[in-house]
Design a protein around this motif. Structure first.
Motif, mmCIF file in Angstrom:
data_model
loop_
_atom_site.group_PDB
_atom_site.id
_atom_site.type_symbol
_atom_site.label_atom_id
_atom_site.label_comp_id
_atom_site.label_asym_id
_atom_site.label_seq_id
_atom_site.Cartn_x
_atom_site.Cartn_y
_atom_site.Cartn_z
ATOM 1 N N PRO A 16 0.820 -1.213 0.000
ATOM 2 C CA PRO A 16 0.000 0.000 0.000
ATOM 3 C C PRO A 16 0.850 1.256 0.000
ATOM 4 N N ALA A 17 0.385 2.262 -0.735
ATOM 5 C CA ALA A 17 1.105 3.532 -0.781
ATOM 6 C C ALA A 17 1.048 4.233 0.574
ATOM 7 N N VAL A 18 2.076 5.004 0.866
ATOM 8 C CA VAL A 18 2.042 5.881 2.036
ATOM 9 C C VAL A 18 1.050 7.005 1.734
ATOM 10 N N LEU A 19 0.046 7.140 2.588
ATOM 11 C CA LEU A 19 -0.991 8.150 2.348
ATOM 12 C C LEU A 19 -0.678 9.483 3.007
ATOM 13 N N ARG A 20 0.240 9.476 3.969
ATOM 14 C CA ARG A 20 0.703 10.731 4.563
ATOM 15 C C ARG A 20 2.007 10.470 5.309
ATOM 16 N N TYR A 21 2.861 11.462 5.319
ATOM 17 C CA TYR A 21 4.052 11.446 6.160
ATOM 18 C C TYR A 21 3.785 12.376 7.332
ATOM 19 N N VAL A 22 3.731 11.787 8.511
ATOM 20 C CA VAL A 22 3.388 12.547 9.713
ATOM 21 C C VAL A 22 4.611 13.328 10.177
ATOM 22 N N HIS A 23 4.411 14.600 10.458
ATOM 23 C CA HIS A 23 5.509 15.474 10.873
ATOM 24 C C HIS A 23 5.994 15.096 12.279
ATOM 25 N N PRO A 24 7.295 15.250 12.537
ATOM 26 C CA PRO A 24 7.817 14.951 13.885
ATOM 27 C C PRO A 24 7.075 15.661 15.012
ATOM 28 N N ASP A 25 6.567 16.853 14.742
ATOM 29 C CA ASP A 25 5.821 17.571 15.787
ATOM 30 C C ASP A 25 4.581 16.799 16.214
ATOM 31 N N MET A 26 3.920 16.131 15.254
ATOM 32 C CA MET A 26 2.730 15.348 15.603
ATOM 33 C C MET A 26 3.119 14.111 16.401
ATOM 34 N N PHE A 27 4.264 13.511 16.068
ATOM 35 C CA PHE A 27 4.720 12.377 16.882
ATOM 36 C C PHE A 27 4.956 12.815 18.328
ATOM 37 N N GLU A 28 5.482 14.003 18.510
ATOM 38 C CA GLU A 28 5.659 14.525 19.868
ATOM 39 C C GLU A 28 4.315 14.731 20.543
ATOM 40 N N GLU A 29 3.326 15.139 19.759
ATOM 41 C CA GLU A 29 1.979 15.306 20.310
ATOM 42 C C GLU A 29 1.404 13.957 20.729
ATOM 43 N N TYR A 30 1.630 12.904 19.922
ATOM 44 C CA TYR A 30 1.184 11.559 20.319
ATOM 45 C C TYR A 30 1.800 11.164 21.661
ATOM 46 N N THR A 31 3.083 11.471 21.824
ATOM 47 C CA THR A 31 3.766 11.138 23.074
ATOM 48 C C THR A 31 3.129 11.864 24.251
ATOM 49 N N ARG A 32 2.909 13.169 24.080
ATOM 50 C CA ARG A 32 2.273 13.936 25.167
ATOM 51 C C ARG A 32 0.889 13.389 25.481
ATOM 52 N N TYR A 33 0.146 13.050 24.439
ATOM 53 C CA TYR A 33 -1.210 12.536 24.647
ATOM 54 C C TYR A 33 -1.177 11.222 25.434
ATOM 55 N N GLY A 34 -0.301 10.294 25.015
ATOM 56 C CA GLY A 34 -0.229 9.007 25.684
ATOM 57 C C GLY A 34 0.174 9.121 27.143
ATOM 58 N N LYS A 35 1.161 9.969 27.416
ATOM 59 C CA LYS A 35 1.576 10.159 28.804
ATOM 60 C C LYS A 35 0.459 10.780 29.626
ATOM 61 N N GLY A 36 -0.284 11.680 28.983
ATOM 62 C CA GLY A 36 -1.414 12.295 29.674
ATOM 63 C C GLY A 36 -2.507 11.302 30.006
ATOM 64 N N LYS A 37 -2.597 10.234 29.216
ATOM 65 C CA LYS A 37 -3.591 9.184 29.454
ATOM 66 C C LYS A 37 -3.084 8.109 30.416
ATOM 67 N N GLY A 38 -1.816 8.233 30.819
ATOM 68 C CA GLY A 38 -1.291 7.298 31.806
ATOM 69 C C GLY A 38 -0.384 6.216 31.264
ATOM 70 N N VAL A 39 -0.045 6.260 29.964
ATOM 71 C CA VAL A 39 0.913 5.288 29.436
ATOM 72 C C VAL A 39 2.293 5.656 29.978
ATOM 73 N N ALA A 40 2.914 4.738 30.689
ATOM 74 C CA ALA A 40 4.162 5.062 31.391
ATOM 75 C C ALA A 40 5.298 5.396 30.439
ATOM 76 N N HIS A 41 5.377 4.675 29.320
ATOM 77 C CA HIS A 41 6.510 4.837 28.412
ATOM 78 C C HIS A 41 6.003 4.943 26.974
ATOM 79 N N MET A 42 5.938 6.158 26.474
ATOM 80 C CA MET A 42 5.556 6.426 25.095
ATOM 81 C C MET A 42 6.819 6.694 24.286
#
Length: 288
Positions: free
Chosen positions: A242-268
């Motif tokens: 399958p083709a890559v439909l989007r390349y996610v910017h590093p800033d969004m990956f950092e946002e995923y990390t913040r979100y996961g930690k905020g939800k209680g995931v110990a290690h994002m």
């Protein structure tokens, strides 16, 4: 598939420099010498050169042919070979010769086996533990088709970390992971955690999911108290995938990390080149 998808340019943050050094060559030759497979090579991982250069490899057991046909994966289908019962010893020997402090073992999916290969996983864990008692062990396992006894066999072998990737949000399973079941994967992880083992999971982005769907997966993993969550960019292994439909910017990956930690995931651990086993040793010191 849209024609333009074939021309979606790889952004600069995903361009990997290929090193050329003796350590990389030595690791590659050692794996070859012991007739082992690595998921690094089979999956064309973009981090292979870095990991091999650091005496690191994720061992791929039970052959290099898979019984499933996940759209994102570069591991081939074909005729399945019988299990090689010398493999656990060879994996342990490779880990010893590489001087590994943290060993990662994964497999192709073997739905042809009654226990999905769980007993073989357990044998590999015990072989490494016997040869390298101070080394931590992580296994990245298939779903064993929901077989509780199979999962128990792996748990009873006492790996330090059990990883099972959910891969993508549930709305995309029919297209991306058609022979798997999202809820079954979550249940496997819940059982791992309930058994007192460190639970780990991961997913890819770039396969058509939305950021809100990614957050939904993180919510589900947080709800079962998954200890470690990895998120990385899907990279197309070939033009047949399958083709890559989007390349996610590093800033969004950092946002995923913040979100996961905020939800209680110990290690994002979320970044474009993150893969489920990349830098896995970072978590080797975790306590159950």
């Amino acid at each position: 598939m849209c024609a333009k998808d074939n021309y979606l340019r790889i952004p600069p943050w995903l361009r990997v420099k290929i090193p050329c050094n003796k350590t990389y060559s030595a690791t590659r030759e050692l794996v070859k010498d012991l007739s082992l497979s690595t998921v690094c090579q089979s999956a064309k991982c973009p981090n292979m050169f870095e990991c091999f250069s650091e005496h690191t490899a994720t061992f791929l057991i039970m052959g290099d042919i898979c019984t499933r046909n996940c759209a994102f994966c570069n591991i081939e289908n074909g005729d399945i070979a019988p299990l090689d019962h010398t493999e656990p010893t060879r994996v342990a020997e490779a880990a010893k010769r590489l001087g590994l402090k943290h060993v990662v073992i994964t497999s192709v999916t073997r739905d042809d086996l009654a226990d999905g290969g769980a007993t073989h996983f357990a044998a590999c864990i015990r072989a490494v533990r016997e040869m390298l008692p101070e080394t931590s062990i992580e296994v990245l396992i298939p779903d064993f088709q929901g077989n509780e006894d199979a999962l128990r066999a792996v748990i009873e072998a006492k790996p330090d970390i059990i990883n099972h990737n959910v891969e993508t949000p549930p709305a995309h399973y029919e297209k991306i992971r058609p022979q798997a079941d999202y809820r079954q994967s979550l249940e496997l992880l819940r059982r791992v955690k309930a058994a007192g083992v460190i639970a780990k999971s991961g997913l890819m982005v770039g396969l058509g999911e939305t950021d809100e769907e990614v957050r939904g997966v993180v919510d589900d993993l947080a709800a079962i108290d998954c200890d470690i969550v990895t998120i990385g960019q899907y990279m197309r292994p070939s033009m047949q995938h399958p083709a890559v439909l989007r390349y996610v910017h590093p800033d969004m990956f950092e946002e995923y990390t913040r979100y996961g930690k905020g939800k209680g995931v110990a290690h994002m651990y979320s970044a474009p080149l993150v893969r489920s086993s990349y830098n896995a040793a970072l978590f080797a010191g975790l306590k159950k």
